[in-house]
Design a protein around this motif. Sequence first.
Motif, PDB file in Angstrom:
ATOM      1  N   ARG A 527       0.825  -1.209   0.000  1.00  0.00           N
ATOM      2  CA  ARG A 527       0.000   0.000   0.000  1.00  0.00           C
ATOM      3  C   ARG A 527       0.864   1.265   0.000  1.00  0.00           C
ATOM      4  NH1 ARG A 527      -4.767  -0.772   2.597  1.00  0.00           N
ATOM      5  NH2 ARG A 527      -5.359   1.260   1.732  1.00  0.00           N
ATOM      6  N   LEU A 528       2.178   1.083   0.166  1.00  0.00           N
ATOM      7  CA  LEU A 528       3.104   2.216   0.232  1.00  0.00           C
ATOM      8  C   LEU A 528       4.024   2.235  -0.978  1.00  0.00           C
ATOM      9  CD1 LEU A 528       4.390   2.441   3.933  1.00  0.00           C
ATOM     10  CD2 LEU A 528       3.137   4.196   2.687  1.00  0.00           C
ATOM     11  N   ALA A 529       4.337   3.446  -1.420  1.00  0.00           N
ATOM     12  CA  ALA A 529       5.369   3.647  -2.442  1.00  0.00           C
ATOM     13  C   ALA A 529       6.336   4.701  -1.915  1.00  0.00           C
ATOM     14  CB  ALA A 529       4.753   4.095  -3.754  1.00  0.00           C
ATOM     15  N   PHE A 530       7.613   4.430  -2.032  1.00  0.00           N
ATOM     16  CA  PHE A 530       8.632   5.390  -1.604  1.00  0.00           C
ATOM     17  C   PHE A 530       9.240   6.042  -2.835  1.00  0.00           C
ATOM     18  CE2 PHE A 530       9.765   3.263   2.712  1.00  0.00           C
ATOM     19  CZ  PHE A 530       8.561   3.738   3.239  1.00  0.00           C
ATOM     20  N   GLU A 531       9.125   7.363  -2.874  1.00  0.00           N
ATOM     21  CA  GLU A 531       9.709   8.123  -3.978  1.00  0.00           C
ATOM     22  C   GLU A 531      11.115   8.579  -3.581  1.00  0.00           C
ATOM     23  OE1 GLU A 531       7.395  11.205  -5.690  1.00  0.00           O
ATOM     24  OE2 GLU A 531       5.469  10.177  -5.390  1.00  0.00           O
ATOM     25  N   ILE A 532      12.083   8.139  -4.364  1.00  0.00           N
ATOM     26  CA  ILE A 532      13.480   8.490  -4.109  1.00  0.00           C
ATOM     27  C   ILE A 532      13.898   9.528  -5.134  1.00  0.00           C
ATOM     28  CG2 ILE A 532      15.822   7.617  -3.877  1.00  0.00           C
ATOM     29  CD1 ILE A 532      14.611   4.856  -3.379  1.00  0.00           C
ATOM     30  N   THR A 533      14.328  10.680  -4.633  1.00  0.00           N
ATOM     31  CA  THR A 533      14.695  11.759  -5.541  1.00  0.00           C
ATOM     32  C   THR A 533      16.036  11.477  -6.182  1.00  0.00           C
ATOM     33  OG1 THR A 533      13.486  13.341  -4.194  1.00  0.00           O
ATOM     34  CG2 THR A 533      15.115  14.232  -5.719  1.00  0.00           C
ATOM     35  N   GLU A 534      16.069  11.625  -7.494  1.00  0.00           N
ATOM     36  CA  GLU A 534      17.317  11.454  -8.229  1.00  0.00           C
ATOM     37  C   GLU A 534      18.122  12.736  -8.084  1.00  0.00           C
ATOM     38  OE1 GLU A 534      19.018  11.385 -12.734  1.00  0.00           O
ATOM     39  OE2 GLU A 534      16.946  11.864 -12.323  1.00  0.00           O
ATOM     40  N   GLY A 535      19.102  12.701  -7.211  1.00  0.00           N
ATOM     41  CA  GLY A 535      19.915  13.888  -6.982  1.00  0.00           C
ATOM     42  C   GLY A 535      21.336  13.516  -6.672  1.00  0.00           C
ATOM     43  N   LEU A 536      22.127  14.542  -6.389  1.00  0.00           N
ATOM     44  CA  LEU A 536      23.550  14.307  -6.160  1.00  0.00           C
ATOM     45  C   LEU A 536      23.805  13.499  -4.902  1.00  0.00           C
ATOM     46  CD1 LEU A 536      24.964  17.785  -7.122  1.00  0.00           C
ATOM     47  CD2 LEU A 536      25.463  15.632  -8.251  1.00  0.00           C
TER      48      LEU A 536
END
Length: 665
Positions: A527-536
């Motif tokens: 039920r969960l999704a983790f959004e990982i930011t594409e960054g440095l």
Amino acid sequence: MTERASSRQADTQPEPHDPRQELGAAELRILYRQEAQAKRRKDARPGLWIAVVIYVLFSVSDLILIPDVAAYTITARFAVGLTALLVLEAQLRRGAATDWLDVTCAAAIIFGYIGWLLPASMGANKESVAFYMVFGTIFMMSANLFFTFSFKVSIITSTIILCILYVVNYFLPATLTYKMVFGTFYVSCFTFTSYVNWKLNEERYNVFLNALEAKIQHKEATERGKALLRLSRTDPLTGLENRRAIDEKLRDYWSDWQKLGSSFAAILIDVDFFKKFNDCYGHQEGDRCLIHVANALSDLIKDYNGSIGRYGGEEFIVLARMDKKDKVTELAEAICRTVENLALTHELRRDGISIVTASVGAAFTRTQAGAKLEKIIHEADRALYLAKASGRNCARLFDPTDPQSSDESENLAALLKIAIAQNLVSLVYQPIQDVASGRFEAVEALMRLKMLDGTLVPPSLFIPVAERTGAILELGRWAIRTVCNELLVDDHVRVVSVNVSPIQLKTPGFAASVATILGETGVTGNRLAFEITEGLEMEMHSDILRCISDLKLLGIKIWLDDFGTGFAGLSWLRLIDFDTVKIDRSFLHDCGTPKGMAMLQDIIALVRNRGHQILVEGVETDEQIALMREFGIDRIQGFRVGRPVPAANYQTKKPVHKRPYLRSA
């Protein structure tokens, strides 16, 4: 390696040198004579003055024993004494050799005796003169009493006195027994005086040897102490000053700034992606890299009359007295270019650069209320953080007016510490729509922060501060728990996505804490999704990869957020099987030009070839929705689909909404 080398050097360090073993007898005698000359020169003046004073005071005995010639003997005493003093003072003023000073003092003893004895011998009372001659032995011993003559000079002086005594004794009208007794007495005094003089000179020589040995030992101990002090203040790898030495120098700089107004700059330097360098080339090459960087920066700092030290790990610090911000910026930029110009290969970087570079943060002294020593280092550290966040291989000067680095961010840091307890932080949710069915398949949780007076703080301000201070860890756990309780426990929505910082993924036990929250709330991981930011900051760290693997085992979906804006995208697409890739809104908004349209199509094709579902952000018009259908996009998100709203707006609705669009204020 350095410690072992130092240990070997310590083990083989020789014991203090014995001068008698290090120098031959001839060399020691020469050295002794040189030192003895200095002592004789120093003792000549006080010795002669004391001898003359005592010599003149014996005029009282002349008045008592030989009153008829006392005037002549007393005159002789004063004449000899004054002449000797005048000659000696003249020699000292002209800087005459020490041997000549000895000759003057010895001559004063001899002529002092002759000058007294001759007038005394002309007196009427010959018996008194005979007994009075006994005082001649005092002159014989004067060479040892008042002066530090060499044995040779002392023997010559005493011998001349002895000869004078014997001459006078020979012509003195007296019995043979008298002459033999006094002659024996004179020889005994001469022998005793000579022996004492010999023992004194021998003892002086032994004292000299012991003093020389003590001096050498003291010198070695001092040098060892200095070496230990240098060692305690020196970084063993680079040879630069260590943190202890730099901290002391920083206190000196700060004191001068407070008392004299001598402004200075503090500059922090961090070697970019150094852990990756170590992982790729090994720690020995990593050490060599730091040595190369240290040497290059040390040469550079000399031109600015500054100090450089190793502040820990791959971080260096520079302190330099400067009077203008422009010079600080110039030095910070020069540091960046110096490291870059070394051209040390670094092939595992993911930002398009294949050499070692450095990020630089600088701070400059400025007048401020309640300023403390640690403040300037703290400001340099904040500037360094901004340099890293700006893409690395760049320099940033702390700007108190910049909201990202100013004191306002420190207020935010303090606010974040109490945000959860004071209910200052909340979540709003923005819908995500399935393009084909028009259903709202998920929502994204977005964090909001308000100040104590109710003023809202933009996420662009407080999220970087939370990441820098570590507050993101507690806020992240709170967000996951809140999402579960507000929307997932009662099935108000199907899936909620939560933004997760790479800092959270690198934190040990993060996956376990998520599992604990799921267990406590009774929510399943899918039920969960983790959004990982594409960054440095999202480096290909083994801990991150392991954490993502553990999260996927819990059933949690992993989305790659803002694809196309960072540098890690292709590497992460290759390493991680993302469930969804979110394409940044900027690519959709650039579709007004042929190049922008082509760029969006290329990115979509790239992601689709990897087999990931595609979500496009920033959809704000019907035309953009139509374009997304044309491109076969899976999901969309934006103000045209729905604005972020509180959880209460979803708690009164069914989990799945069939209206094509949701308009909310």
